[in-house]
Motif scaffolding. Structure first.
Motif: not given
Length: 276
Positions: A1-3, A125-131, A152-163
């Motif tokens: 995720m970019s800064a 995570a959802l908002v970041e993926a939505f943006l 947004a859902f898919s991106g958030a799910r992937a990001a949360l899995r990494e965490q």
């Protein structure tokens, strides 16, 4: 995720009147509704957008409610979201907040689904993926808001899995080993795969997603799309049959197929007189 994306997500909730410690979506809603107050609220012009929208300026919270109403057709939804995405892509913060605000009902629903699969800061995570999706979604294709929310859902799910911390268990007793990822994903991913492979059309996938996964009744979907109830039900039945056949034949050979199979096989066996 970019800064830059992470910073934009954080700035969405910044306002001196927001309740400290409030979940991100609640803080965004506070700021979103605040922007609609006063003599010149943030609004769109329904006269320019057309498609049956009120022929006047529409404040964004009212616009969000209109888009959720069963009487709002798919063409009107796409016209609104084509405008909102274009405005957000200019980088104007007020329109980025506006786009997220209008999408809040859908984002809250995705957050509810995500909470069943993941832990962590779901809202962020959802908002970041939505943006990120705002800058990538194809606004020339139908179903813009569904594409945004699915991304947004898919991106958030992937990001949360990494965490998620590595877990050990019966699958492997080696110290520090991790279990394999769960062999499933969100049903929207399977629908998208079915569209890519020509099993379903985009309209078919939207219909299945709305009536099976989002608790939209066939009647409400028919009213929203301007089609007779019987035609929508017949189209859905045919689409489900193709999807189930593809899953059984292995055409959609993908771990996520198990999830959509469970949803569609169960509902496909329900009496045809039912109206979900």
């Amino acid at each position: 995720m970019s800064a830059n994306t992470r910073l934009a997500a954080g700035q969405l909730a910044e306002h001196p009147g927001a309740r400290p410690g409030a979940p991100l979506l609640d803080a965004i809603e506070y700021r979103f509704r605040l922007a609609a107050e006063g003599p010149q609220p943030q609004a769109v012009d329904g006269r320019h957008l057309g498609h049956g929208l009120p022929q006047r300026r529409i404040a964004l919270p009212e616009l969000s409610a209109i888009l959720m109403h069963p009487s709002c057709g798919a063409a009107a939804q796409d016209a609104v979201w084509r405008f909102l995405v274009a405005q957000a892509r200019t980088g104007a913060e007020r329109w980025i907040v506006g786009a997220v605000g209008v999408a809040l009902p859908g984002l809250r629903h995705r957050a509810h689904l995500l909470a069943k699969l993941s832990s962590g800061d779901l809202h962020a995570a959802l908002v970041e993926a939505f943006l990120k999706a705002l800058h990538k979604v194809d606004i020339d294709q139908p179903g813009i808001v569904n594409a945004l929310l699915n991304a947004a859902f898919s991106g958030a799910r992937a990001a949360l899995r990494e965490q998620e911390p590595a877990a050990s268990g019966e699958g492997n007793f080696a110290p520090g080993s991790a279990l394999l990822p769960a062999p499933y994903g969100h049903p929207d991913l399977v629908l998208a795969r079915a569209v890519r492979l020509g099993v379903l059309t985009t309209a078919d996938a939207d219909l299945i997603g709305a009536t099976y996964l989002e608790d939209v009744s066939v009647t409400a979907y028919a009213q929203r799309s301007g089609l007779p109830h019987w035609r929508v039900y017949k189209r859905r039945t045919a689409a489900v049959q193709r999807l189930v056949a593809a899953i059984r034949a292995g055409i959609l050979s993908d771990p996520t197929a198990d999830v959509i199979a469970e949803a569609t096989l169960r509902t496909a066996l329900e009496p045809t007189s039912g109206d979900r």
